[in-house]
Design an enzyme around this catalytic site. Structure first.
Site, PDB file in Angstrom:
ATOM      1  N   CYS A  82     -14.110   6.846 -24.799  1.00  0.00           N
ATOM      2  CA  CYS A  82     -14.596   5.457 -24.745  1.00  0.00           C
ATOM      3  C   CYS A  82     -16.037   5.405 -24.223  1.00  0.00           C
ATOM      4  O   CYS A  82     -16.938   5.809 -24.937  1.00  0.00           O
ATOM      5  CB  CYS A  82     -13.626   4.586 -23.950  1.00  0.00           C
ATOM      6  SG  CYS A  82     -13.755   2.859 -24.414  1.00  0.00           S
ATOM      7  N   HIS A 214      -8.292   5.959 -25.202  1.00  0.00           N
ATOM      8  CA  HIS A 214      -8.009   6.455 -23.849  1.00  0.00           C
ATOM      9  C   HIS A 214      -6.702   7.244 -23.800  1.00  0.00           C
ATOM     10  O   HIS A 214      -5.687   6.709 -23.341  1.00  0.00           O
ATOM     11  CB  HIS A 214      -7.856   5.267 -22.884  1.00  0.00           C
ATOM     12  CG  HIS A 214      -9.112   4.523 -22.591  1.00  0.00           C
ATOM     13  ND1 HIS A 214      -9.946   4.844 -21.547  1.00  0.00           N
ATOM     14  CD2 HIS A 214      -9.678   3.462 -23.203  1.00  0.00           C
ATOM     15  CE1 HIS A 214     -10.966   4.023 -21.518  1.00  0.00           C
ATOM     16  NE2 HIS A 214     -10.840   3.169 -22.512  1.00  0.00           N
ATOM     17  N   GLU A 216      -5.809   9.354 -21.753  1.00  0.00           N
ATOM     18  CA  GLU A 216      -5.408   9.610 -20.354  1.00  0.00           C
ATOM     19  C   GLU A 216      -4.454   8.544 -19.831  1.00  0.00           C
ATOM     20  O   GLU A 216      -3.863   8.700 -18.769  1.00  0.00           O
ATOM     21  CB  GLU A 216      -6.654   9.708 -19.456  1.00  0.00           C
ATOM     22  CG  GLU A 216      -7.395   8.405 -19.172  1.00  0.00           C
ATOM     23  CD  GLU A 216      -8.269   7.911 -20.329  1.00  0.00           C
ATOM     24  OE1 GLU A 216      -8.232   8.516 -21.423  1.00  0.00           O
ATOM     25  OE2 GLU A 216      -8.969   6.909 -20.126  1.00  0.00           O
TER      26      GLU A 216
HETATM   27  N1  GLN Z   1     -17.384  -1.262 -23.377  1.00  0.00           N
HETATM   28  C1  GLN Z   1     -17.583  -0.117 -22.516  1.00  0.00           C
HETATM   29  C2  GLN Z   1     -18.992   0.431 -22.591  1.00  0.00           C
HETATM   30  O1  GLN Z   1     -19.795  -0.051 -23.314  1.00  0.00           O
HETATM   31  C3  GLN Z   1     -16.592   0.988 -22.810  1.00  0.00           C
HETATM   32  C4  GLN Z   1     -15.185   0.542 -22.490  1.00  0.00           C
HETATM   33  C5  GLN Z   1     -14.280   1.604 -21.956  1.00  0.00           C
HETATM   34  O2  GLN Z   1     -14.690   2.712 -21.620  1.00  0.00           O
HETATM   35  N2  GLN Z   1     -13.029   1.243 -21.831  1.00  0.00           N
HETATM   36  O3  GLN Z   1     -19.293   1.369 -21.946  1.00  0.00           O
END
Ligand code: GLN
Length: 234
Positions: A82, A214, A216
């Site tokens: 992410c 994610h 994890e």
């Molecule tokens: N929207 C977040 C960002 O721009 C990422 C979201 C997340 O890691 N759950 O970093």
């Protein structure tokens, strides 16, 4: 490399603990990394989910951004989930003014790509050669485009299983520490890309791995195991 590799988790911000647990369950030594000396001591690194703008600023403040770039350039295996995927992208779209990444993967990643309506959702993804996994997306990026050296390991199907958009949600909002929340607050069956296109959500380039989602948070460690195999192979 020692028989049991030491894999760091960049511990500036985000869901560090969950990755530490996933790595420990995957048979490696998990180490929190906050300082250049800690980075120098690990065989590989996980960059967690959280907020990429905050992570970038903290990496600069902790004088880690250049050491991170150097180790990636030298071939250290790294996995970004992410916000971590954003950190590993050579190019970002929808970043804040001046936002920098570590880079390493020849791809363009769009921040918060799935949009407000689908802040959080879950979908089944065919991941690499590991079968179908349940993927949790929290204000996730998607990969807009990849260079020729990048292998696509997973796509989220567009338009699958539309759910009630008015259903109450408890996903945190704003640019805060969203992945720090204990529960993913994802909505099973929510539509991924409202335009209905399939989107790239998992990639690999050499020793670098990234997912929009994610793993994890699910208790299924197949993505971490895949990364650990990459680390052991190098
Ligand atoms: N929207 C977040 C960002 O721009 C990422 C979201 C997340 O890691 N759950 O970093």
């Amino acid at each position: 490399m020692a028989t049991v590799p030491a894999i760091g988790v960049l511990a500036l911000q985000g869901d560090v603990r969950e990755h530490m647990r996933a790595l420990a369950s995957s048979g490696v030594r998990a180490v929190a990394v906050r300082r250049p000396a800690e980075l120098a001591a690990v065989d590989a690194l996980v960059i967690p989910g959280g907020e990429s703008t905050t992570m970038w600023k903290l990496a600069e403040a902790f004088e880690l951004l250049e050491p991170l770039r150097l180790r990636i350039k030298e071939g250290m295996p790294a996995y970004g989930s992410c916000a971590g995927m954003i950190m590993l992208a050579d190019r970002i779209e929808g970043g804040v003014e001046g936002q920098q990444t570590i880079g390493g993967i020849d791809m363009s990643v769009r921040r918060n790509a799935f949009g407000r309506q689908v802040d959080s959702f879950e979908a089944d993804i065919d991941f690499a050669d590991r079968g179908t996994i349940r993927a949790v997306f929290i204000r996730a990026p998607w990969v807009e485009s990849v260079g020729p050296g990048v292998e696509v390991l997973g796509r989220v199907p567009g338009g699958a299983g539309r759910s009630d958009a008015s259903a109450p949600r408890d996903a945190s909002r704003g640019d805060g520490d969203e992945a720090g929340a204990r529960t993913p607050a994802a909505r099973p069956g929510a539509v991924a890309d409202p335009a209905g296109d399939d989107r790239i959500v998992a990639v690999r380039q050499g020793p670098l791995l990234a997912t929009s989602f994610h793993p994890e948070l699910t208790g299924d460690w197949r993505v971490h195991s895949y990364f650990v195999e990459m680390v052991r192979e190098l």
